[in-house]
Design an enzyme around this catalytic site. Structure first.
Site, PDB file in Angstrom:
ATOM      1  N   SER A 198     -13.383 -11.348  -1.175  1.00 38.98           N
ATOM      2  CA  SER A 198     -12.503 -10.148  -1.372  1.00 38.98           C
ATOM      3  C   SER A 198     -11.090 -10.529  -1.306  1.00 38.98           C
ATOM      4  O   SER A 198     -10.431 -11.338  -0.390  1.00 38.98           O
ATOM      5  CB  SER A 198     -13.053  -9.370  -0.043  1.00 38.98           C
ATOM      6  OG  SER A 198     -11.895  -8.120  -0.157  1.00 38.98           O
ATOM      7  N   ARG A 223       0.925  -1.295   0.124  1.00 41.30           N
ATOM      8  CA  ARG A 223      -0.050  -0.315   0.069  1.00 41.30           C
ATOM      9  C   ARG A 223       0.796   1.233  -0.038  1.00 41.30           C
ATOM     10  O   ARG A 223       0.590   2.328  -0.906  1.00 41.30           O
ATOM     11  CB  ARG A 223      -0.932   0.071   1.124  1.00 41.30           C
ATOM     12  CG  ARG A 223      -1.927  -1.222   1.053  1.00 41.30           C
ATOM     13  CD  ARG A 223      -2.853  -0.938  -0.172  1.00 41.30           C
ATOM     14  NE  ARG A 223      -3.863  -1.989  -0.538  1.00 41.30           N
ATOM     15  CZ  ARG A 223      -4.182  -2.990  -1.409  1.00 41.30           C
ATOM     16  NH1 ARG A 223      -3.203  -2.928  -2.317  1.00 41.30           N
ATOM     17  NH2 ARG A 223      -4.973  -3.527  -1.310  1.00 41.30           N
ATOM     18  N   ASP A 245      -6.620  -0.778   5.107  1.00 34.23           N
ATOM     19  CA  ASP A 245      -5.910  -0.098   3.680  1.00 34.23           C
ATOM     20  C   ASP A 245      -6.279   1.514   3.780  1.00 34.23           C
ATOM     21  O   ASP A 245      -5.497   2.065   3.059  1.00 34.23           O
ATOM     22  CB  ASP A 245      -6.314  -0.753   2.594  1.00 34.23           C
ATOM     23  CG  ASP A 245      -5.552  -2.131   2.481  1.00 34.23           C
ATOM     24  OD1 ASP A 245      -4.630  -2.451   2.965  1.00 34.23           O
ATOM     25  OD2 ASP A 245      -6.176  -2.845   1.367  1.00 34.23           O
TER      26      ASP A 245
END
Length: 407
Positions: free
Chosen positions: A179, A98, A127
């Protein structure tokens, strides 16, 4: 945020469910603004195929695909691996990616003179923090749009409804709607049956695992590999020198075939809730184990123990999105110092999900067979008495005082 001032938005775009519907949503809710999609190639492979066509079809004006693989490995994965940073058994695959992606995202936003940056992270997840802390570091005045904290959509099922209503093409359906986050280091699975920690993951079900196989389906014969390190950095696999990136990719292949690196975990998210997920990290798991094995003979006791303590802090910083902080940089400087003599070769045996130690060598080894042997050596065992007398003196004094006061 004054929505009327938002004319151009840079979107962190993966082509997955969340970011696919965000493009039309932004145009509907932010003055038909221009949406520039940005994808960071951190090794997600075929997920990048057809991405530009999809982004443009759903309303983006252009798509940037940033090649971040070398940066991801050299500047994020390897420093974290050298630190031995593990968050509750999780090898930080999403956490390290990230800040790398967010850094590239900000660069494009500044280049395009964007009015805002947008991401598709949920208000429940980690996130959102990782992306936004990186944005605050590189562009502290940049407005951030987080649709999951604004829109009326409440579930992935409603996202699919929205996508179908807006003719947004999807690669998933309601039955396979896990996911997922994928890069060259790992693949995560969350949602559906995994939301109940009482359910066993469907490891043997075709299509569930993507980076490898269940240990039950792995070969019946073990596979030996050797890894060579220089100052904590992997430089050769099976005596063939290569970049760290290529070594990780090859280890993914070898580890995946042998059922290595599958983790089922209920972890403590930064936002305060527990979350259950399954991670696949075949190459990373091997690399961590090999590096740890080499450190066992090249680091002295005090350094090894203190590094182990600080690795917990390092992992928490990475997990919590605090990569671009003075403390993380200071810890990395400490780690680099510890790695000066972490050079040598490790042999491992891979077998049905297991990583078995099979030999370690280093010119910097602190292990002395001559001293440690049960056979004859120059070590004077009589010296141990004086050491024990001094080491045990506080215990002895305390016992004498306690006995005196009981009378």
């Amino acid at each position: 945020m004054d929505k009327s001032s938002i004319k151009k938005v840079v979107l962190a775009y993966s082509g997955g469910l969340d970011t696919s519907i965000i493009i039309p949503w932004l145009k509907e809710n932010y003055n038909n603004c221009e949406v520039i999609a940005v994808s960071g190639n951190v090794g997600q492979g075929d997920e990048l195929e057809g991405l530009e066509e999809k982004a443009l079809k759903t309303g983006a004006s252009k798509l940037y695909v940033l090649d971040l693989m070398d940066e991801f490995v050299d500047d994020y994965i390897i420093p974290t691996m050298k630190a031995g940073a593990i968050y509750e058994d999780y090898l930080l695959g999403t956490s390290t990616a990230r800040p790398c992606i967010a850094k590239g995202l900000v660069e494009i936003a500044l280049k395009e003179n964007a009015d805002a940056i947008c991401h598709g992270c949920t208000g429940k997840g980690n996130d959102q923090v990782r992306f936004e802390l990186a944005v605050k570091h590189f562009a502290p005045g940049m407005p951030i749009i987080a649709p999951w904290r604004e829109w009326d959509i409440k579930s992935r099922e409603e996202e699919i409804d929205y996508a179908e209503a807006h003719d947004v093409p999807l690669k998933i359906n309601r039955e396979t709607n896990y996911s997922k986050d994928k890069n060259m280091w790992h693949l995560s699975h969350e949602g559906l049956d995994l939301e109940d920690p009482g359910n066993e993951p469907l490891y043997e079900k075709k299509g569930f695992l993507e980076m490898g196989v269940s240990p039950m389906d792995a070969p019946d014969e073990p596979l030996y590999i050797t890894l060579e390190f220089e100052k904590g950095i992997p430089v050769a696999l099976n005596d063939e020198r290569s970049s760290a990136k290529d070594i990780i990719l090859k280890l993914n292949e070898l580890g995946g075939k042998n059922g290595i690196g599958i983790l089922d975990i209920v972890e403590n998210r930064l936002v305060g809730m527990k979350c259950r997920g399954v991670y696949e990290t075949p190459g990373g798991t091997i690399l961590y184990r090999a590096h740890e094995y080499l450190e066992s003979i090249t680091l002295d006791k005090m350094t090894l123990h203190k590094k182990s303590e600080l690795s917990v802090t390092f992992a928490e910083l990475v997990y919590n999105g605090q990569w671009f902080t003075p403390l993380r940089e200071a810890l990395s400087a400490f780690v680099d110092k510890t790695q000066e003599n972490v050079s040598g070769k490790v042999r491992l045996k891979l077998y049905k999900g297991n990583i078995i130690k099979a030999g370690v060598w280093s010119d910097h080894s602190l292990y002395s067979e001559d001293i440690a042997t049960f056979g004859e050596s120059d070590y004077d065992q009589a010296q141990a008495k004086g050491f024990i007398d001094l080491f045990g003196l506080p215990i002895q004094v305390q016992a004498l005082v306690d006995a005196k006061n009981k009378k």
